[in-house]
Each structure stands twice: as C-alpha cells, then as structure tokens.
Design an enzyme around this catalytic site. Sequence first.
Site, PDB file in Angstrom:
ATOM      1  N   GLU A  65       0.836  -1.211   0.000  1.00 12.23           N
ATOM      2  CA  GLU A  65       0.000   0.000   0.000  1.00 12.23           C
ATOM      3  C   GLU A  65       0.867   1.257   0.000  1.00 12.23           C
ATOM      4  O   GLU A  65       0.532   2.267  -0.620  1.00 12.23           O
ATOM      5  CB  GLU A  65      -0.898   0.025   1.249  1.00 12.23           C
ATOM      6  N   CYS A  97      -2.408  -3.094   7.139  1.00 12.02           N
ATOM      7  CA  CYS A  97      -1.981  -3.064   8.540  1.00 12.02           C
ATOM      8  C   CYS A  97      -2.189  -1.652   9.091  1.00 12.02           C
ATOM      9  O   CYS A  97      -2.557  -0.716   8.359  1.00 12.02           O
ATOM     10  CB  CYS A  97      -0.520  -3.477   8.650  1.00 12.02           C
ATOM     11  N   CYS A 100      -0.263   1.159   7.313  1.00  7.78           N
ATOM     12  CA  CYS A 100      -0.814   1.464   5.983  1.00  7.78           C
ATOM     13  C   CYS A 100      -2.150   2.180   6.094  1.00  7.78           C
ATOM     14  O   CYS A 100      -2.461   3.052   5.287  1.00  7.78           O
ATOM     15  CB  CYS A 100      -0.929   0.196   5.152  1.00  7.78           C
TER      16      CYS A 100
HETATM   17  N1  THU Z   1       2.527  -6.340   4.268  1.00  7.18           N
HETATM   18  C1  THU Z   1       2.083  -5.427   3.342  1.00  7.18           C
HETATM   19  O1  THU Z   1       2.647  -5.305   2.243  1.00  7.18           O
HETATM   20  N2  THU Z   1       1.027  -4.659   3.674  1.00  7.18           N
HETATM   21  C2  THU Z   1       0.389  -4.693   4.888  1.00  7.18           C
HETATM   22  O2  THU Z   1      -0.371  -3.786   5.214  1.00  7.18           O
HETATM   23  C3  THU Z   1       0.627  -5.849   5.762  1.00  7.18           C
HETATM   24  C4  THU Z   1       1.940  -6.507   5.581  1.00  7.18           C
HETATM   25  C5  THU Z   1       3.696  -7.155   3.940  1.00  7.18           C
HETATM   26  C6  THU Z   1       4.906  -6.815   4.755  1.00  7.18           C
HETATM   27  C7  THU Z   1       5.685  -8.099   4.714  1.00  7.18           C
HETATM   28  O3  THU Z   1       6.483  -8.114   3.532  1.00  7.18           O
HETATM   29  C8  THU Z   1       4.615  -9.187   4.580  1.00  7.18           C
HETATM   30  O4  THU Z   1       3.426  -8.516   4.198  1.00  7.18           O
HETATM   31  C9  THU Z   1       4.363  -9.958   5.867  1.00  7.18           C
HETATM   32  O5  THU Z   1       4.121  -9.104   6.918  1.00  7.18           O
HETATM   33 ZN    ZN Z   2       1.109  -2.128   5.955  1.00  8.47          ZN
END
Ligand code: THU
Ligand code: ZN
Length: 147
Positions: A65, A97, A100
Amino acid sequence: MKKIEYATLTEIEKKLIIEAIKTRENAYSPYSQYKVGAAVLDINNNIHTGCNVESADYTLTTHAEMLAIDSMVKSGVTKVKEVAVVVKSDVGYGFPCGLCRQKIREFALNDDIIIYGVNLDRDKKIKDVYSALLSELLPGSFGPEFL
Ligand code: THU
Ligand code: ZN
C-alpha cells in the site's frame, strides 16, 4: 467490513483489483513468503500500484500500500478515492496493517473511501472480495488537520 460479489463492481473497480493482482506477482518477499499487491485509484481515475519489498535486514520492508501511494504522489497527485489490497491467505482476506491505514488516511479524499480486501485461491483466482470504509478500519483517526 462486508463480503461483496466481484461481479457487482464497476469496471474501474474491477480494473483496480486486477492491477493489484498483477502487481502482487512482483512482490519481493523471500523472508515472509507473503505476497501483497495494492492499487489506489486517484481522483483523476488513474491507478497506481505497489507490492511489498522485503530486505535481509527484516525491518526495512516496504508495504504494498505504501509503494502504491508513493507512486501516486510521485505522479503529482495526492488524493485517493479507492484502494484494493490483494493477498492469498487462509484467513480469507487481508486488509492494510495499522501503518498502511494511517498512510491511506493521509491521502484519502475523505473518511468514507472504500478499501477492498481481496483474497486469492490456490490458483490465484479471486476467491473472496471484502469491502470496508476507511472510517471502519481507522475510527477517530489522526490526520493533517489536527496539526
Ligand atoms: N505487508 C504489506 O505489504 N502490507 C500490509 O499492510 C501488511 C503486511 C507485507 C509486509 C511483509 O512483507 C509481509 O506482508 C508480511 O508481513
Ligand atoms: Zn502495511
């Protein structure tokens, strides 16, 4: 959040999700093995995408994101209308998360923009689509107007 039918989405929303699915393929996630694709629709109806990019350092990870939003900002636009996030997860969906959510909040057109959480099946076909408002995911949020 609620589960919705992909077929009921508008053409541009379907495109947003398809672009996020495509970009997810480029995720660099050798440590978590968890690929994420994201796409944001800006106020001019242009789509910007991102994937997660990990590092041997572990802490130095770009979330999908974040890359999608930074890509929009780089293009000279700072307002987001809709967001799609795509994962492949047994949980059934994968919404942004906390970090984000805050980053989306910074650039969201308003508190009620829609965020789609899309889950793929084993064959990478769309399995479930969930929809939530930013205000649901980040109630009472902090933003630029508080400063
Ligand atoms: N991740 C994202 O790209 N976006 C989120 O909002 C949650 C987590 C990625 C980070 C990491 O590379 C993987 O997911 C596991 O946490
Ligand atoms: Zn995130």
